[in-house]
Motif scaffolding. Sequence first.
Motif, PDB file in Angstrom:
ATOM      1  N   LEU A  58     105.736  -0.503  48.025  1.00 32.38           N
ATOM      2  CA  LEU A  58     104.367  -0.834  47.617  1.00 32.38           C
ATOM      3  C   LEU A  58     104.415  -1.822  46.470  1.00 32.38           C
ATOM      4  O   LEU A  58     105.385  -1.885  45.734  1.00 32.38           O
TER       5      LEU A  58
ATOM      6  N   LYS B 101     100.506  -4.522  41.709  1.00 31.90           N
ATOM      7  CA  LYS B 101      99.124  -4.438  42.190  1.00 31.90           C
ATOM      8  C   LYS B 101      98.524  -3.083  41.846  1.00 31.90           C
ATOM      9  O   LYS B 101      97.342  -2.973  41.530  1.00 31.90           O
ATOM     10  N   TYR B 102      99.382  -2.012  41.880  1.00 32.68           N
ATOM     11  CA  TYR B 102      98.883  -0.687  41.521  1.00 32.68           C
ATOM     12  C   TYR B 102      98.366  -0.672  40.097  1.00 32.68           C
ATOM     13  O   TYR B 102      97.368  -0.067  39.772  1.00 32.68           O
TER      14      TYR B 102
ATOM     15  N   ASN C 298      90.279   2.909  39.771  1.00 35.53           N
ATOM     16  CA  ASN C 298      91.628   2.442  40.111  1.00 35.53           C
ATOM     17  C   ASN C 298      92.708   3.303  39.453  1.00 35.53           C
ATOM     18  O   ASN C 298      93.881   3.263  39.837  1.00 35.53           O
TER      19      ASN C 298
ATOM     20  N   LEU D  57      94.768   5.695  41.744  1.00 38.00           N
ATOM     21  CA  LEU D  57      95.965   5.110  42.359  1.00 38.00           C
ATOM     22  C   LEU D  57      97.130   5.107  41.372  1.00 38.00           C
ATOM     23  O   LEU D  57      98.258   5.520  41.704  1.00 38.00           O
TER      24      LEU D  57
ATOM     25  N   THR E 150     100.578   7.436  41.645  1.00 37.54           N
ATOM     26  CA  THR E 150     101.881   6.761  41.689  1.00 37.54           C
ATOM     27  C   THR E 150     102.793   7.276  40.579  1.00 37.54           C
ATOM     28  O   THR E 150     103.983   7.554  40.818  1.00 37.54           O
TER      29      THR E 150
ATOM     30  N   ASN F 253      96.051   2.909  48.159  1.00 37.15           N
ATOM     31  CA  ASN F 253      96.480   1.507  48.157  1.00 37.15           C
ATOM     32  C   ASN F 253      95.970   0.777  49.397  1.00 37.15           C
ATOM     33  O   ASN F 253      95.465  -0.352  49.312  1.00 37.15           O
ATOM     34  N   ASN F 254      96.107   1.444  50.553  1.00 36.53           N
ATOM     35  CA  ASN F 254      95.627   0.829  51.800  1.00 36.53           C
ATOM     36  C   ASN F 254      94.105   0.656  51.786  1.00 36.53           C
ATOM     37  O   ASN F 254      93.572  -0.332  52.301  1.00 36.53           O
TER      38      ASN F 254
END
Length: 560
Positions: free
Chosen positions: A25, A29-30, A292, A295, A299, A325-326
């Motif tokens: 992943l 971006k996470y 956000n 996410l 993680t 994420n998707n």
Amino acid sequence: MKFLFNRQAPVKRKKPKKFEFIHSLNLKKYFTLLIVLFFSFSTTAQKTYKENEYLRKAKAIKYIDSKKAIYYYKKSIEKYKIEKDTFNLIHSISELADLYGHSVDYGNSYDLYWKALLLADQSKDDFSKATIYHALGWLYSFYQRDDEALKYFTLSHKLKEKLVAANEMDNGYIVSDYFALVNFYRVNGNYKMAKIYLDSCYISKQKTKNKANNGYIEAEAGFLAATDKKFDAAISKLLEAKNYFEKNDKSYLIIINSLLGNVYKMKGDYTQSEIYLEKSLALSKIYKSHANYKLMDHTALATVYSKSNKYKLAYFHANEAMTLNNKIFGRKSKNNQHLFEINDKYRIQKQKEKELLKEQHIKELESEENIWFLKSTIMIIVILFLIIYGHQLFKNIRRKHLAEKELLAKKQELELIKNSEILELKNKELTSSALQLIEKEEFIEKLKKSITENKENIDSTSINNMLKTIQGSSASNWKEFEARFTAVNQSFYKNLKEKYPDLGQTDLKICALVKLNFSSKDMSSLLGISFESVHTSRYRLRKKFKLDRNENLADFIASL
């Protein structure tokens, strides 16, 4: 406070093979930090936004019921559209874009910011443009468009410096730009630059009106301290920030707990890391903001539980992270549909406008040399023609006006003479008629007297009855006279009442008789009052008209 999402730079560690899929992943971006508009709408500036009922309702519930808040923001936008209040319309659009950003709906957030930017550009509203540039910088950074992100952060900063210099914006907005750059460079792992801009935050904050402790900056300072392995100082600063947000903005505790969890993870204290990361997730269920961080927390927890050999929990959080994420960044997500290949609508539109203007200017220059002489000649001829025509027209108009003025003056003079003659004639007739009434009354009085003196030889009852049939009362005599007087002198009573509203009925009667030059004796006969009463009434009239002794009452009344 606008939505503020801190981005956490990934720490490289070896993972058990069971969780190698986590590395596939995009961790950068996470951990993209959504810090759109930090301080942008929270500090005091010379420009102030108006409130309305929809905005108040939206702000009250935006972290509790985002769907209803979106409805109220849209109502506010419609209200300002109807009122044609562009400045507050831009603000409402930006507020709605901010709310979409809180819900990680970056597509709608992006579109609304561009819409607001186009309106701000059309209305030449640099204040709004500066804050929107700031927000767009973050939206570009979310998809690793770092060049564009820096471009818009720079545009925002330059415009804000200009506005601060003009005293149109508080220096706190400059602090927000430095703060954005702190996060931007930290996300990219450039901690050296992040610390430089953190120093700039502190220096610039000293120039602001509000020098109180700021939990947002202290939280960043705490995390950067952890990157230098100053874990105790980092945790201390983050706990101070936690106390600050307990009092001021509980929804921001989602971020503070997440940062504490990551600092403890960097320190190797996985038990404390689990506690704070789970707290952050729990708060995310209460407050519909900083979405956000779900996410990011999943993680981080996947890593922490993996380190603690709690593989079942690690797998659960890794799976949750992948699902989110998707949903946010996957091929079919709304965000990718809007932002994965960002079309710079505003830039493209402005570029097209510039190109059209440039082409038009070139054509004008090419043709200008050929037609300049012709245009000048035509212009001179037109100007000369207009001067001559205007001169003649002015003379004709003046001559015509003079002739019309003379003719009108003659007509008015003749009309006045005619009206005066008619009025004089009618007043003479009226006076004559009134005198006849007086003579009739005098004759009847004499006849009564004669009858009384010789009543032995005359049937007085029969004669008195005959006299009553031909004798009118003073009231009926006056009504007959007044009706004829009003018909001749239509505006006389009206003018008197307007100028002297306190005049009584007797005063008005005396004025009418004075105008016709009646003597006091005739007045007493016509009005049926004594001679002395007439004199008393005339005296009172002089007082009401405020006449001096040398002023003639008849002349004064004739002038009315």
